[in-house]
Design a protein around this motif. Sequence first.
Motif, PDB file in Angstrom:
ATOM      1  N   ASP A 168       0.824  -1.302   0.026  1.00  0.00           N
ATOM      2  CA  ASP A 168       0.168  -0.077   0.044  1.00  0.00           C
ATOM      3  C   ASP A 168       0.774   1.350   0.018  1.00  0.00           C
ATOM      4  OD1 ASP A 168      -2.480  -1.300   0.049  1.00  0.00           O
ATOM      5  OD2 ASP A 168      -2.921  -1.272   2.246  1.00  0.00           O
ATOM      6  N   LEU A 169       0.472   2.275  -0.495  1.00  0.00           N
ATOM      7  CA  LEU A 169       1.009   3.644  -0.649  1.00  0.00           C
ATOM      8  C   LEU A 169      -0.316   4.466  -0.132  1.00  0.00           C
ATOM      9  CD1 LEU A 169       3.126   5.812  -1.629  1.00  0.00           C
ATOM     10  CD2 LEU A 169       2.051   5.682  -3.420  1.00  0.00           C
ATOM     11  N   VAL A 170       0.590   5.627   0.960  1.00  0.00           N
ATOM     12  CA  VAL A 170      -0.409   6.622   1.338  1.00  0.00           C
ATOM     13  C   VAL A 170      -0.002   7.824   1.169  1.00  0.00           C
ATOM     14  CG1 VAL A 170      -1.657   7.653   3.478  1.00  0.00           C
ATOM     15  CG2 VAL A 170      -1.632   5.002   3.346  1.00  0.00           C
ATOM     16  N   LEU A 171      -0.489   8.896   0.845  1.00  0.00           N
ATOM     17  CA  LEU A 171      -0.019  10.046   0.530  1.00  0.00           C
ATOM     18  C   LEU A 171      -1.191  11.348   1.000  1.00  0.00           C
ATOM     19  CD1 LEU A 171       0.401   9.887  -3.509  1.00  0.00           C
ATOM     20  CD2 LEU A 171       2.121   9.634  -1.559  1.00  0.00           C
ATOM     21  N   PHE A 172      -0.451  12.392   1.815  1.00  0.00           N
ATOM     22  CA  PHE A 172      -1.228  13.073   2.248  1.00  0.00           C
ATOM     23  C   PHE A 172      -0.528  14.467   2.581  1.00  0.00           C
ATOM     24  CE2 PHE A 172       1.350  10.680   4.964  1.00  0.00           C
ATOM     25  CZ  PHE A 172       2.145  11.301   5.708  1.00  0.00           C
ATOM     26  N   PRO A 173      -1.120  15.590   2.657  1.00  0.00           N
ATOM     27  CA  PRO A 173      -0.471  16.816   2.910  1.00  0.00           C
ATOM     28  C   PRO A 173       0.503  16.931   3.895  1.00  0.00           C
ATOM     29  CG  PRO A 173      -3.008  17.097   2.800  1.00  0.00           C
ATOM     30  CD  PRO A 173      -2.752  15.870   2.990  1.00  0.00           C
ATOM     31  N   SER A 174       1.741  17.489   3.530  1.00  0.00           N
ATOM     32  CA  SER A 174       2.803  17.380   4.684  1.00  0.00           C
ATOM     33  C   SER A 174       2.475  18.012   5.869  1.00  0.00           C
ATOM     34  CB  SER A 174       4.129  18.096   4.136  1.00  0.00           C
ATOM     35  OG  SER A 174       4.346  17.370   2.949  1.00  0.00           O
ATOM     36  N   TRP A 175       1.332  19.040   6.024  1.00  0.00           N
ATOM     37  CA  TRP A 175       1.062  19.868   7.552  1.00  0.00           C
ATOM     38  C   TRP A 175       0.200  18.998   8.357  1.00  0.00           C
ATOM     39  CZ3 TRP A 175      -4.067  19.775   7.845  1.00  0.00           C
ATOM     40  CH2 TRP A 175      -4.791  19.804   6.689  1.00  0.00           C
ATOM     41  N   PHE A 176      -0.291  17.661   7.500  1.00  0.00           N
ATOM     42  CA  PHE A 176      -1.327  17.194   8.435  1.00  0.00           C
ATOM     43  C   PHE A 176      -0.489  16.300   9.405  1.00  0.00           C
ATOM     44  CE2 PHE A 176      -5.258  14.405   7.310  1.00  0.00           C
ATOM     45  CZ  PHE A 176      -5.797  14.698   8.539  1.00  0.00           C
ATOM     46  N   LYS A 177      -0.638  16.466  10.863  1.00  0.00           N
ATOM     47  CA  LYS A 177      -0.177  15.781  11.978  1.00  0.00           C
ATOM     48  C   LYS A 177      -0.430  14.183  11.847  1.00  0.00           C
ATOM     49  CE  LYS A 177       1.029  19.419  15.099  1.00  0.00           C
ATOM     50  NZ  LYS A 177       1.061  20.133  16.652  1.00  0.00           N
ATOM     51  N   HIS A 178       0.671  13.533  12.056  1.00  0.00           N
ATOM     52  CA  HIS A 178       0.458  12.123  12.135  1.00  0.00           C
ATOM     53  C   HIS A 178       1.314  11.157  12.980  1.00  0.00           C
ATOM     54  CE1 HIS A 178       3.355  12.884   8.915  1.00  0.00           C
ATOM     55  NE2 HIS A 178       3.761  11.620   9.136  1.00  0.00           N
ATOM     56  N   GLY A 179       1.178  10.209  13.305  1.00  0.00           N
ATOM     57  CA  GLY A 179       1.865   9.247  14.060  1.00  0.00           C
ATOM     58  C   GLY A 179       1.623   7.945  13.772  1.00  0.00           C
ATOM     59  N   VAL A 180       2.421   6.857  14.364  1.00  0.00           N
ATOM     60  CA  VAL A 180       2.268   5.353  14.115  1.00  0.00           C
ATOM     61  C   VAL A 180       2.098   4.763  15.316  1.00  0.00           C
ATOM     62  CG1 VAL A 180       3.357   3.239  12.975  1.00  0.00           C
ATOM     63  CG2 VAL A 180       3.736   5.659  12.135  1.00  0.00           C
ATOM     64  N   HIS A 181       1.041   4.060  15.479  1.00  0.00           N
ATOM     65  CA  HIS A 181       0.929   3.261  16.695  1.00  0.00           C
ATOM     66  C   HIS A 181       1.841   2.048  16.937  1.00  0.00           C
ATOM     67  CE1 HIS A 181      -3.082   4.753  17.685  1.00  0.00           C
ATOM     68  NE2 HIS A 181      -3.509   4.614  16.479  1.00  0.00           N
ATOM     69  N   PRO A 182       2.140   1.627  18.308  1.00  0.00           N
ATOM     70  CA  PRO A 182       3.114   0.707  18.492  1.00  0.00           C
ATOM     71  C   PRO A 182       3.015  -0.539  17.817  1.00  0.00           C
ATOM     72  CG  PRO A 182       2.532   2.020  20.654  1.00  0.00           C
ATOM     73  CD  PRO A 182       1.389   2.173  19.416  1.00  0.00           C
ATOM     74  N   ASN A 183       4.088  -1.252  17.299  1.00  0.00           N
ATOM     75  CA  ASN A 183       4.105  -2.680  16.948  1.00  0.00           C
ATOM     76  C   ASN A 183       3.632  -3.732  17.944  1.00  0.00           C
ATOM     77  OD1 ASN A 183       4.480  -4.894  15.433  1.00  0.00           O
ATOM     78  ND2 ASN A 183       6.251  -4.502  14.559  1.00  0.00           N
ATOM     79  N   LYS A 184       2.718  -4.198  18.046  1.00  0.00           N
ATOM     80  CA  LYS A 184       2.477  -5.299  19.116  1.00  0.00           C
ATOM     81  C   LYS A 184       2.678  -6.688  18.779  1.00  0.00           C
ATOM     82  CE  LYS A 184      -1.923  -2.448  20.309  1.00  0.00           C
ATOM     83  NZ  LYS A 184      -3.413  -2.559  20.483  1.00  0.00           N
ATOM     84  N   THR A 185       3.297  -6.699  17.543  1.00  0.00           N
ATOM     85  CA  THR A 185       3.801  -8.226  17.297  1.00  0.00           C
ATOM     86  C   THR A 185       5.349  -8.404  17.332  1.00  0.00           C
ATOM     87  OG1 THR A 185       4.077  -7.869  14.950  1.00  0.00           O
ATOM     88  CG2 THR A 185       1.764  -8.135  15.456  1.00  0.00           C
ATOM     89  N   ASP A 186       5.812  -9.507  16.857  1.00  0.00           N
ATOM     90  CA  ASP A 186       7.105  -9.762  16.780  1.00  0.00           C
ATOM     91  C   ASP A 186       7.565  -9.733  15.497  1.00  0.00           C
ATOM     92  OD1 ASP A 186       7.431 -10.631  19.596  1.00  0.00           O
ATOM     93  OD2 ASP A 186       6.446 -12.621  19.056  1.00  0.00           O
ATOM     94  N   ILE A 187       6.710  -9.234  14.607  1.00  0.00           N
ATOM     95  CA  ILE A 187       7.162  -9.030  13.043  1.00  0.00           C
ATOM     96  C   ILE A 187       7.493  -7.675  12.834  1.00  0.00           C
ATOM     97  CG2 ILE A 187       6.254  -9.640  10.622  1.00  0.00           C
ATOM     98  CD1 ILE A 187       4.204 -11.675  11.696  1.00  0.00           C
ATOM     99  N   PRO A 188       8.705  -7.557  12.367  1.00  0.00           N
ATOM    100  CA  PRO A 188       9.097  -6.013  11.958  1.00  0.00           C
ATOM    101  C   PRO A 188       7.840  -5.438  11.014  1.00  0.00           C
ATOM    102  CG  PRO A 188      10.912  -7.383  12.066  1.00  0.00           C
ATOM    103  CD  PRO A 188       9.566  -8.372  11.796  1.00  0.00           C
ATOM    104  N   ARG A 189       7.821  -4.027  11.138  1.00  0.00           N
ATOM    105  CA  ARG A 189       7.080  -3.506  10.302  1.00  0.00           C
ATOM    106  C   ARG A 189       7.736  -2.691   9.585  1.00  0.00           C
ATOM    107  NH1 ARG A 189       5.477   1.899  10.213  1.00  0.00           N
ATOM    108  NH2 ARG A 189       3.373   2.487   9.396  1.00  0.00           N
ATOM    109  N   ILE A 190       7.993  -3.005   8.005  1.00  0.00           N
ATOM    110  CA  ILE A 190       8.864  -2.007   7.315  1.00  0.00           C
ATOM    111  C   ILE A 190       8.085  -1.108   6.382  1.00  0.00           C
ATOM    112  CG2 ILE A 190      10.986  -2.235   5.749  1.00  0.00           C
ATOM    113  CD1 ILE A 190      11.221  -5.058   6.909  1.00  0.00           C
ATOM    114  N   SER A 191       8.699   0.017   6.220  1.00  0.00           N
ATOM    115  CA  SER A 191       8.045   1.077   5.537  1.00  0.00           C
ATOM    116  C   SER A 191       9.281   2.138   5.026  1.00  0.00           C
ATOM    117  CB  SER A 191       6.904   1.871   6.104  1.00  0.00           C
ATOM    118  OG  SER A 191       7.758   2.801   7.162  1.00  0.00           O
ATOM    119  N   MET A 192       8.754   2.869   3.622  1.00  0.00           N
ATOM    120  CA  MET A 192       9.544   3.804   3.106  1.00  0.00           C
ATOM    121  C   MET A 192       8.713   5.032   3.245  1.00  0.00           C
ATOM    122  SD  MET A 192      11.988   2.461   0.182  1.00  0.00           S
ATOM    123  CE  MET A 192      10.373   2.409  -1.149  1.00  0.00           C
TER     124      MET A 192
END
Length: 211
Positions: A168-192
């Motif tokens: 998946d690819l997600v695009l959004f305005p750069s001014w839009f505040k965002h964060g990422v919830h904690p990874n609850k699993t033993d599998i790495p979450r990899i993104s660019m």
Amino acid sequence: MAIVNLFPTKIFKVKMSNYNCEDFKRRLEPYFHQFDERSATYAELSGTGLEISTSTHGMLYLHKEKDLSDVWDFINEQIEIYWNEIGLVEKPGIHYSWANKYNKGGFAKMHNHSPYFVSGCFYVDKTSDDQGNIYFQDPNEALQSTLPQNDAFKLSQNTVDISTFTGDLVLFPSWFKHGVHPNKTDIPRISMAFDVGYRGMDVFLKLQKLK
């Protein structure tokens, strides 16, 4: 009677149809071992250490790496579509790009990517919501906090999650505040992740710093 929602914020989400996760992970992995801790900024956004979160923030030009070009070609095509959809002029171009790997417990604090215009995230490997979804803060939060609202309503309206998966690819305005919830699993979450401005904007920003 009708309720009209005015001035919505447009978020763009699309999946890369021919994406090969294992092949791309193999090509991306070496870049996680090239970052320079002195220039890395992930510590400012994440409350975790190197054993939990790894970033290529010391290497901010992954979009220029030829061995990753198939995915970046797809991303650039989608940026053009989103750029036109939200009515931006000039020609878009990626200025900075990097990769993040969050092991169990890894997360990103709320932040934005100003002064750029568009930012985005491509999900290299993410198969579950439990690995940590991106979430966006209601831009009207400052106003809402001054109003006599029901507490439950405030909590439910404060942030919105976007469910994302591998490719998946997600695009959004750069001014839009965002964060990422904690990874609850033993599998790495990899993104660019990446920031987009108009071509030549980097020169303008450098000149502004010199003033």
